[in-house]
Each structure stands twice: as structure tokens, then as C-alpha cells.
Scaffold this motif. Structure first.
Motif, PDB file in Angstrom:
ATOM      1  N   THR A  31      -6.694   9.185   0.577  1.00  0.00           N
ATOM      2  CA  THR A  31      -6.331   8.670  -0.751  1.00  0.00           C
ATOM      3  C   THR A  31      -4.863   8.940  -1.042  1.00  0.00           C
ATOM      4  OG1 THR A  31      -8.568   9.220  -1.490  1.00  0.00           O
ATOM      5  CG2 THR A  31      -6.955   8.685  -3.200  1.00  0.00           C
ATOM      6  N   LEU A  32      -4.177   7.941  -1.604  1.00  0.00           N
ATOM      7  CA  LEU A  32      -2.779   8.105  -2.004  1.00  0.00           C
ATOM      8  C   LEU A  32      -2.587   7.435  -3.355  1.00  0.00           C
ATOM      9  CD1 LEU A  32       0.156   8.943  -1.303  1.00  0.00           C
ATOM     10  CD2 LEU A  32       0.424   6.728  -0.184  1.00  0.00           C
ATOM     11  N   GLY A  33      -2.071   8.186  -4.321  1.00  0.00           N
ATOM     12  CA  GLY A  33      -1.833   7.631  -5.652  1.00  0.00           C
ATOM     13  C   GLY A  33      -0.450   8.002  -6.158  1.00  0.00           C
ATOM     14  N   PHE A  34       0.192   7.059  -6.854  1.00  0.00           N
ATOM     15  CA  PHE A  34       1.545   7.295  -7.394  1.00  0.00           C
ATOM     16  C   PHE A  34       1.830   6.270  -8.488  1.00  0.00           C
ATOM     17  CE2 PHE A  34       1.679   4.624  -3.612  1.00  0.00           C
ATOM     18  CZ  PHE A  34       2.323   3.487  -4.064  1.00  0.00           C
ATOM     19  N   VAL A  35       2.864   6.535  -9.268  1.00  0.00           N
ATOM     20  CA  VAL A  35       3.286   5.593 -10.310  1.00  0.00           C
ATOM     21  C   VAL A  35       4.254   4.593  -9.688  1.00  0.00           C
ATOM     22  CG1 VAL A  35       4.576   5.362 -12.475  1.00  0.00           C
ATOM     23  CG2 VAL A  35       2.982   7.267 -12.168  1.00  0.00           C
ATOM     24  N   HIS A  36       4.000   3.314  -9.898  1.00  0.00           N
ATOM     25  CA  HIS A  36       4.887   2.281  -9.344  1.00  0.00           C
ATOM     26  C   HIS A  36       6.277   2.412  -9.971  1.00  0.00           C
ATOM     27  CE1 HIS A  36       6.612  -1.599  -8.295  1.00  0.00           C
ATOM     28  NE2 HIS A  36       5.671  -1.693  -7.372  1.00  0.00           N
ATOM     29  N   PRO A  37       7.333   2.433  -9.132  1.00  0.00           N
ATOM     30  CA  PRO A  37       8.680   2.684  -9.656  1.00  0.00           C
ATOM     31  C   PRO A  37       9.211   1.634 -10.625  1.00  0.00           C
ATOM     32  CG  PRO A  37       8.730   2.287  -7.266  1.00  0.00           C
ATOM     33  CD  PRO A  37       7.306   2.316  -7.671  1.00  0.00           C
ATOM     34  N   THR A  38       8.674   0.417 -10.580  1.00  0.00           N
ATOM     35  CA  THR A  38       9.174  -0.648 -11.471  1.00  0.00           C
ATOM     36  C   THR A  38       8.228  -0.921 -12.631  1.00  0.00           C
ATOM     37  OG1 THR A  38      10.328  -1.692  -9.625  1.00  0.00           O
ATOM     38  CG2 THR A  38       9.990  -3.046 -11.574  1.00  0.00           C
ATOM     39  N   THR A  39       6.931  -1.053 -12.329  1.00  0.00           N
ATOM     40  CA  THR A  39       5.972  -1.437 -13.379  1.00  0.00           C
ATOM     41  C   THR A  39       5.491  -0.240 -14.202  1.00  0.00           C
ATOM     42  OG1 THR A  39       4.018  -1.147 -11.969  1.00  0.00           O
ATOM     43  CG2 THR A  39       5.137  -3.303 -11.887  1.00  0.00           C
ATOM     44  N   GLY A  40       5.607   0.977 -13.648  1.00  0.00           N
ATOM     45  CA  GLY A  40       5.097   2.155 -14.348  1.00  0.00           C
ATOM     46  C   GLY A  40       3.592   2.307 -14.251  1.00  0.00           C
ATOM     47  N   PHE A  61       0.009   3.271 -12.581  1.00  0.00           N
ATOM     48  CA  PHE A  61      -0.468   4.213 -11.570  1.00  0.00           C
ATOM     49  C   PHE A  61      -1.297   3.446 -10.552  1.00  0.00           C
ATOM     50  CE2 PHE A  61      -3.233   7.342  -9.603  1.00  0.00           C
ATOM     51  CZ  PHE A  61      -2.321   8.346  -9.294  1.00  0.00           C
ATOM     52  N   MET A  62      -0.921   3.570  -9.292  1.00  0.00           N
ATOM     53  CA  MET A  62      -1.607   2.842  -8.222  1.00  0.00           C
ATOM     54  C   MET A  62      -2.313   3.838  -7.320  1.00  0.00           C
ATOM     55  SD  MET A  62       1.412   0.133  -7.244  1.00  0.00           S
ATOM     56  CE  MET A  62       0.329  -1.152  -6.650  1.00  0.00           C
ATOM     57  N   ARG A  63      -3.549   3.522  -6.933  1.00  0.00           N
ATOM     58  CA  ARG A  63      -4.304   4.389  -6.032  1.00  0.00           C
ATOM     59  C   ARG A  63      -4.838   3.555  -4.868  1.00  0.00           C
ATOM     60  NH1 ARG A  63      -7.527   6.355  -9.349  1.00  0.00           N
ATOM     61  NH2 ARG A  63      -6.814   8.510  -9.620  1.00  0.00           N
ATOM     62  N   PHE A  64      -4.651   4.077  -3.673  1.00  0.00           N
ATOM     63  CA  PHE A  64      -5.117   3.382  -2.464  1.00  0.00           C
ATOM     64  C   PHE A  64      -6.066   4.303  -1.706  1.00  0.00           C
ATOM     65  CE2 PHE A  64      -1.000   1.733  -3.599  1.00  0.00           C
ATOM     66  CZ  PHE A  64      -1.175   0.355  -3.527  1.00  0.00           C
ATOM     67  N   GLU A  65      -7.052   3.701  -1.072  1.00  0.00           N
ATOM     68  CA  GLU A  65      -7.990   4.483  -0.273  1.00  0.00           C
ATOM     69  C   GLU A  65      -8.171   3.831   1.093  1.00  0.00           C
ATOM     70  OE1 GLU A  65     -12.502   6.201  -0.762  1.00  0.00           O
ATOM     71  OE2 GLU A  65     -11.051   6.512  -2.385  1.00  0.00           O
ATOM     72  N   SER A  66      -8.178   4.656   2.122  1.00  0.00           N
ATOM     73  CA  SER A  66      -8.345   4.183   3.501  1.00  0.00           C
ATOM     74  C   SER A  66      -9.638   4.771   4.040  1.00  0.00           C
ATOM     75  CB  SER A  66      -7.152   4.650   4.343  1.00  0.00           C
ATOM     76  OG  SER A  66      -7.456   4.622   5.710  1.00  0.00           O
ATOM     77  N   LYS A  67     -10.512   3.947   4.573  1.00  0.00           N
ATOM     78  CA  LYS A  67     -11.795   4.465   5.053  1.00  0.00           C
ATOM     79  C   LYS A  67     -11.577   5.368   6.274  1.00  0.00           C
ATOM     80  CE  LYS A  67     -13.265   0.748   8.145  1.00  0.00           C
ATOM     81  NZ  LYS A  67     -14.356  -0.150   8.506  1.00  0.00           N
ATOM     82  N   ILE A  68     -12.495   6.283   6.464  1.00  0.00           N
ATOM     83  CA  ILE A  68     -12.405   7.220   7.594  1.00  0.00           C
ATOM     84  C   ILE A  68     -12.411   6.411   8.889  1.00  0.00           C
ATOM     85  CG2 ILE A  68     -13.609   9.070   8.823  1.00  0.00           C
ATOM     86  CD1 ILE A  68     -14.635  10.034   6.090  1.00  0.00           C
ATOM     87  N   PRO A  69     -11.445   6.640   9.791  1.00  0.00           N
ATOM     88  CA  PRO A  69     -11.363   5.827  11.010  1.00  0.00           C
ATOM     89  C   PRO A  69     -12.539   6.062  11.960  1.00  0.00           C
ATOM     90  CG  PRO A  69      -9.679   7.545  11.024  1.00  0.00           C
ATOM     91  CD  PRO A  69     -10.343   7.604   9.694  1.00  0.00           C
ATOM     92  N   GLN A  70     -12.712   5.100  12.870  1.00  0.00           N
ATOM     93  CA  GLN A  70     -13.889   5.079  13.731  1.00  0.00           C
ATOM     94  C   GLN A  70     -14.027   6.328  14.586  1.00  0.00           C
ATOM     95  OE1 GLN A  70     -16.041   2.438  13.206  1.00  0.00           O
ATOM     96  NE2 GLN A  70     -17.435   3.833  14.265  1.00  0.00           N
ATOM     97  N   ASP A  71     -12.906   6.868  15.106  1.00  0.00           N
ATOM     98  CA  ASP A  71     -13.038   8.037  15.996  1.00  0.00           C
ATOM     99  C   ASP A  71     -13.592   9.250  15.247  1.00  0.00           C
ATOM    100  OD1 ASP A  71     -10.690   8.481  14.539  1.00  0.00           O
ATOM    101  OD2 ASP A  71      -9.460   8.996  16.279  1.00  0.00           O
ATOM    102  N   ILE A  72     -13.156   9.447  14.004  1.00  0.00           N
ATOM    103  CA  ILE A  72     -13.711  10.557  13.213  1.00  0.00           C
ATOM    104  C   ILE A  72     -15.157  10.271  12.843  1.00  0.00           C
ATOM    105  CG2 ILE A  72     -13.533  11.864  11.055  1.00  0.00           C
ATOM    106  CD1 ILE A  72     -10.525  11.654  11.179  1.00  0.00           C
TER     107      ILE A  72
END
Length: 349
Positions: free
Chosen positions: A311-320, A322-333
Motif C-alpha cells: 500500500t502507498l498513499g500520499f497527497v497529490h502535489p497539484t490537486t491536494g 489524498f491518493m491510495r494505491f494497493e498492489s496485490k501480493i505477487p505470485q511467488d509470495i
């Protein structure tokens, strides 16, 4: 008469035309140690013969003066290695490498980095890095304070997961400030050795270079901790228990090099198959041959440390926003977790 471990010349060397490749400042508690051995402990992938060749050719300096390979490093010495050519990592070449871009706009992009990909060029990894791919994909990426285009933060070569990359100077400044102020959201999943006592907790401890193994970092808790390392805080929570290993979620309050790997080892739960920190050995379990074969099969399925930036979340530098992104656990794990689920179901009951 000058002793043979002293500096070879009384005057500082003319190094205006040389390029600095490495710089180390000896700790205050540094015991006298030959400079070639000192550099061997600090430069990844370096060999003794290469270091001695550099010394013979006048490329090793202490406090801006050329030294021989048998010079004894003392506390507070500034040891540098300079060559006539710039560091290879400064000679960036765009490369057409596939990268998984999960979001992009005019200000930034978010990349889901694959395991095995180095984020930026460095000693022994001069091509095939994420930066080589990024400068092929985007022109005129802004440099960060270390002259690395677009990079706001980084994750280790064998860690997978999410990274934000700045496309403009303004975005770089704005995002870097958020990381500095610890206002970003960063969550990792890790498979660790052992069964944690608590369901959740917080690990605090200054992280700095290991005094004996310079390729590792370690936690300092003594009165000199602030001098030896930087403050680091990791919050963890158990997600799933398998008896001899545990799946945990780790939220970073700070972003030190190898932070989760070092903190989890510090509390006795080294990351599964983390070779640098000793997790590639069987640290918990039985002595049965069948168990050893099972763990070896898990290592084959997951040939790296079990760590993913989910998970990675931050405030967008232009729009203000808050954006959050999630990446599923990869296949090897996932494949490794499935093995442990089946094992714990049939053996641990």
C-alpha cells in the motif's frame, strides 16, 4: 623516516579532474585497520585485488591525500575513492524495459516494481534498473538531491511493490516533503520466521551500519544510538500464523534502508529467505529431513526475501487529493504462503 602505513605525500593530491566514486567517514570508535580491508567491508562486490590495484594507481585518498593500501584508518578519517572517469551510475542510458505503471498523470507516476529489479544504478548494477526504464519512458525527469531522476523513495532490489516517481521539480519537492514529514502511508507485507507473541506492536530503534558487516544495517539501543544511527519506527500487525512462520503487515513511520528487514530481525523474527540477514537458513521448526525438504521447496518457490510494498498513499502535489494505491501480493509470495497454509493445516494440527 616515514612509517609505511603513513600517507605517501605531504601535500594534498591534485584531484580536481577526478570523480568521487565512494566516500566513507570512519566512526569515532574505529580501531586502526588497513584501508584495503576497510574498503572491502564497505564496497559491495569489491575484491581485494581491485582495491589494491586502485591504491597502487593512486585512486584511494584519506583526508584528500593519496594513501597506500596498508594505510591504517583512524577515527574520523574521510576515505574516498576517486577515478578519472565519472561513476557508471552517472552515465545513465535510457533502456526499453517493461515496467508496470499503475497510475500516471502530468505530475507523477506510480510503479509496481517487480522483484529482482534494482531501483537505481550503483556499484555492480549499471543497467537494467528502474531509472534506466523511466528515462526511456519520460524525458527530463527532475533530479533528486542524489542526482537520481524522479526518485522520491526507493525499495530494495528483491522487494516488490509500489513506488511513486516525480515527473516535475514541483512534484519532487512536494512529495519529498511528505516523506520527510512522515505523512505518507506505506504498508508492506512480510513473511517472517517464528510465531510472534503479540498480535500487533511497534518496534523502535536507531538504525545504522553494522559495525562488523558493512553490507548489513543493525539496531542501536545504547547511549550512543543517536550518533550511530537514525531513528526508525515500524508498526506491525499479524495477518496469518503458520506455526513456524508468520505473515505480518508492517507500516512504516520512517523510511530507513532495510528498515523492516532490520527491525524484524531485531525482535527475533528475521524475514523468510532474507539471505543478507540470515533468513535463508531454517530458523524455526523441526530437525526432520521432510521438514528441511519442505522449507527448501519454499525457498525455491520464493527465491528472495518475503517482502512486498503493498500500500502507498500520499497527497497529490497539484490537486491536494489524498491518493491510495494497493498492489496485490505477487505470485511467488502467494505460492509460498499456500505451501505454508497446507503444511500448517496438516502438520501443525
Amino acid at each position: 623516516m616515514m612509517e609505511n602505513n603513513e600517507i605517501t605525500g605531504p601535500e594534498p593530491a591534485e584531484n580536481d579532474d577526478l570523480h568521487e566514486h565512494f566516500r566513507f567517514v570512519a566512526d569515532k570508535g574505529q580501531q586502526p585497520l588497513r584501508v584495503d580491508k576497510y574498503l572491502m567491508n564497505r564496497v559491495e562486490n569489491a575484491t581485494r585485488s581491485k582495491i589494491q590495484k586502485a591504491a597502487k594507481e593512486g585512486n584511494i585518498f584519506v583526508n584528500d591525500v593519496i594513501v597506500k593500501s596498508n594505510y591504517k584508518v583512524k577515527p574520523d578519517d574521510v576515505v574516498t575513492v576517486l577515478f578519472a572517469h565519472p561513476p557508471y551510475e552517472m552515465l545513465l542510458t535510457p533502456e526499453d524495459i517493461d515496467i508496470d505503471i499503475v497510475y500516471e498523470d502530468d505530475d507523477l507516476l506510480v510503479v509496481n516494481k517487480q522483484p529482482g529489479m534494482v531501483v537505481h544504478p550503483g556499484h555492480g548494477n549499471y543497467s537494467g534498473t528502474l531509472i534506466n526504464a523511466l528515462i526511456h519512458h519520460i524525458d527530463n525527469l527532475p533530479n533528486n538531491s542524489s542526482n537520481r531522476p524522479g526518485l522520491v523513495h526507493r525499495i530494495d532490489k528483491d522487494t516488490s511493490g509500489l513506488l511513486v516517481v516525480a515527473k516535475t521539480e514541483e512534484a519532487m519537492t512536494h512529495l519529498a516533503k511528505q516523506f520527510f514529514n512522515k505523512s505518507t502511508e506505506r504498508e508492506y507485507v512480510a513473511l517472517v520466521w517464528g510465531n510472534l507473541d503479540e498480535e500487533e506492536g511497534t518496534i523502535e530503534g536507531h538504525i545504522g551500519r553494522h559495525p562488523k558487516n558493512r553490507l548489513q544495517n543493525t539496531v542501536f539501543k545504547d547511549e550512543d544510538a543517536e550518533e550511530k544511527g537514525k531513528a526508525a519506527v515500524t508498526h506491525f500487525k499479524v495477518l496469518e500464523r503458520f506455526g513456524y512462520v508468520t505473515l505480518v503487515s508492517c507500516r512504516l513511520e520512517t523510511g530507513r534502508t532495510h528498515q523492516i528487514r532490520v527491525h524484524m530481525k531485531f525482535i527475533g523474527h528475521t524475514l523468510f529467505n532474507d539471505e543478507r540477514y540470515g533468513g535463508e537458513k531454517i530458523l524455526k521448526g523441526t530437525t526432520f529431513t521432510k521438514y528441511k525438504q519442505f522449507v527448501d521447496n519454499c525457498f525455491k518457490v520464493l527465491p528472495r526475501q518475503a517482502l512486498h510494498a503493498r500500500t502507498l498513499g500520499f497527497v497529490h502535489p497539484t490537486t491536494g487529493e489524498f491518493m491510495r494505491f494497493e498492489s496485490k501480493i505477487p505470485q511467488d509470495i502467494e505460492d509460498c504462503l499456500e505451501k505454508w497454509r497446507n503444511y500448517s493445516k496438516h502438520v501443525m494440527e
